[in-house]
Structures are given as C-alpha cells and as structure tokens.
Design a protein around this motif. Structure first.
Motif, PDB file in Angstrom:
ATOM      1  N   LEU A  82      -5.267  -2.633  -5.211  1.00  5.80           N
ATOM      2  CA  LEU A  82      -5.034  -3.779  -4.333  1.00  5.80           C
ATOM      3  C   LEU A  82      -6.268  -4.678  -4.252  1.00  5.80           C
ATOM      4  O   LEU A  82      -6.152  -5.900  -4.175  1.00  5.80           O
TER       5      LEU A  82
ATOM      6  N   LYS B  88       0.846  -1.213   0.000  1.00  3.29           N
ATOM      7  CA  LYS B  88       0.000   0.000   0.000  1.00  3.29           C
ATOM      8  C   LYS B  88       0.872   1.251   0.000  1.00  3.29           C
ATOM      9  O   LYS B  88       0.655   2.170  -0.793  1.00  3.29           O
TER      10      LYS B  88
ATOM     11  N   PHE C 288      -7.126   3.423   4.904  1.00  3.94           N
ATOM     12  CA  PHE C 288      -7.408   2.725   3.657  1.00  3.94           C
ATOM     13  C   PHE C 288      -8.577   1.790   3.878  1.00  3.94           C
ATOM     14  O   PHE C 288      -8.907   1.433   5.007  1.00  3.94           O
TER      15      PHE C 288
ATOM     16  N   TYR D 250     -10.568  -1.857   2.492  1.00  5.76           N
ATOM     17  CA  TYR D 250     -10.290  -3.136   1.847  1.00  5.76           C
ATOM     18  C   TYR D 250     -11.453  -4.084   2.123  1.00  5.76           C
ATOM     19  O   TYR D 250     -12.272  -3.856   3.015  1.00  5.76           O
TER      20      TYR D 250
ATOM     21  N   ASN E  19      -3.932   7.564  -2.885  1.00  2.90           N
ATOM     22  CA  ASN E  19      -4.546   6.741  -1.850  1.00  2.90           C
ATOM     23  C   ASN E  19      -5.758   5.973  -2.366  1.00  2.90           C
ATOM     24  O   ASN E  19      -5.863   4.754  -2.179  1.00  2.90           O
TER      25      ASN E  19
ATOM     26  N   PRO F 155      -3.250  -4.956   1.757  1.00  4.64           N
ATOM     27  CA  PRO F 155      -2.438  -3.732   1.767  1.00  4.64           C
ATOM     28  C   PRO F 155      -1.181  -3.872   2.616  1.00  4.64           C
ATOM     29  O   PRO F 155      -0.215  -3.152   2.432  1.00  4.64           O
TER      30      PRO F 155
ATOM     31  N   SER G 203      -4.858   3.340  -5.050  1.00  2.00           N
ATOM     32  CA  SER G 203      -4.075   2.220  -4.520  1.00  2.00           C
ATOM     33  C   SER G 203      -5.006   1.215  -3.838  1.00  2.00           C
ATOM     34  O   SER G 203      -4.818   0.001  -3.964  1.00  2.00           O
ATOM     35  N   ASP G 204      -6.036   1.705  -3.128  1.00  2.00           N
ATOM     36  CA  ASP G 204      -7.027   0.797  -2.538  1.00  2.00           C
ATOM     37  C   ASP G 204      -7.708  -0.023  -3.625  1.00  2.00           C
ATOM     38  O   ASP G 204      -7.887  -1.238  -3.492  1.00  2.00           O
TER      39      ASP G 204
END
Length: 155
Positions: free
Chosen positions: A52, A31, A132, A134, A45, A59, A48-49
C-alpha cells in the motif's frame, strides 16, 4: 487439504485485470482485502503495508472503489514488493530470515521513524488485535488516520 482449497490465487500469478476483478468484488478496505487469503493468497500484514505504501494508497480506501490506475499501482506494487522479498530471502538461513525481512521494510514496524521516501513520520493505526503502519505524506495526502483503539479511550 480443505484449507488449501479455500485459498485465492497466488498474489504473483494474477494479472492486472484479474486483480481488478478480485478487488472490485470486495466491499472491505483494501488493507483487509490484501491480507484475506481466500481472496488473494500470499500477502500478510507486513507486506500489505509495504504494498500500500508503494502504491501510494490509504489502507482505509475501499477495494471496490479503486480506479483502474489505482488497481494498476497495486498490481505493480505487489510484483515489486513480493519479488524483492523473495530475492532477499533466497539463501538465507532460518536464523537470519526474519532480520533480512525487516531490513527491507519501509513502513511496517517503523512507527515513529522517518519514511525513507519522503521523511515524514511513519504512523500506526491499531484495531482489534492488529495494527498497520503507513506514511501520511505518501499515502493519505498528509492526513493522519484515526487510531480506533485510542479513539475509544478518548470518548
């Protein structure tokens, strides 16, 4: 422009081998590495979430320990997520751009809502001044990750 000189390669310009070299050279969690502009430029940010989630990776996984298949999944996810984001933003006026960005997000900013892929609840982990989101089912084999701010309060 000293700031620009420090940027890593553009996220959409690296091939899978280059991405593997960049990731394997880092000792941080994936992450953090994805959002480090000096390593690879153009991923923030939120995306990237999303990357992933699309790559089905935690992360917290260490970038240096990604397998070749995992690097390939990250590479594929970068291409799909960022290309989709660019396509959705083309022709948008500044006033509608942020809303359009949000409409395409699967996990980022969706804490407590169902994951559109599997239906599990999207979770959030907060640390320092960032957080973050997920999906435990899609990304961590059903395990909930520790929220570091909350963990400190419970000690």
């Amino acid at each position: 422009m000293p700031g620009i000189a420090r940027l890593g390669p553009d996220a959409l310009s690296v091939d899978v081998e280059q991405l593997g070299e960049l990731l394997h050279a880092e000792r941080s969690q994936i992450k953090k590495v994805l959002t480090e502009q000096t390593v690879i430029a153009g991923i923030g940010n939120a995306y990237s979430d999303e990357i992933l989630h699309a790559a089905r990776l935690s992360p917290f996984k260490l970038a240096a320990k990604l397998t070749g298949k995992e690097v390939a999944r990250v590479h594929d996810a970068i291409g799909r997520v960022l290309t989709d984001a660019v396509s959705r933003s083309v022709g948008q006026k500044a006033a509608t751009l942020k809303g359009e960005k949000r409409s395409g997000l699967i996990v980022h900013g969706r804490t407590g809502l169902p994951c559109p892929v599997c239906g599990d609840t999207v979770h959030e982990v907060s640390f320092a001044d960032k957080s973050f989101q997920y999906c435990p089912t899609c990304q961590t084999e059903g395990r909930e990750l520790a929220d570091r701010r909350l963990s400190k309060l419970l000690r």
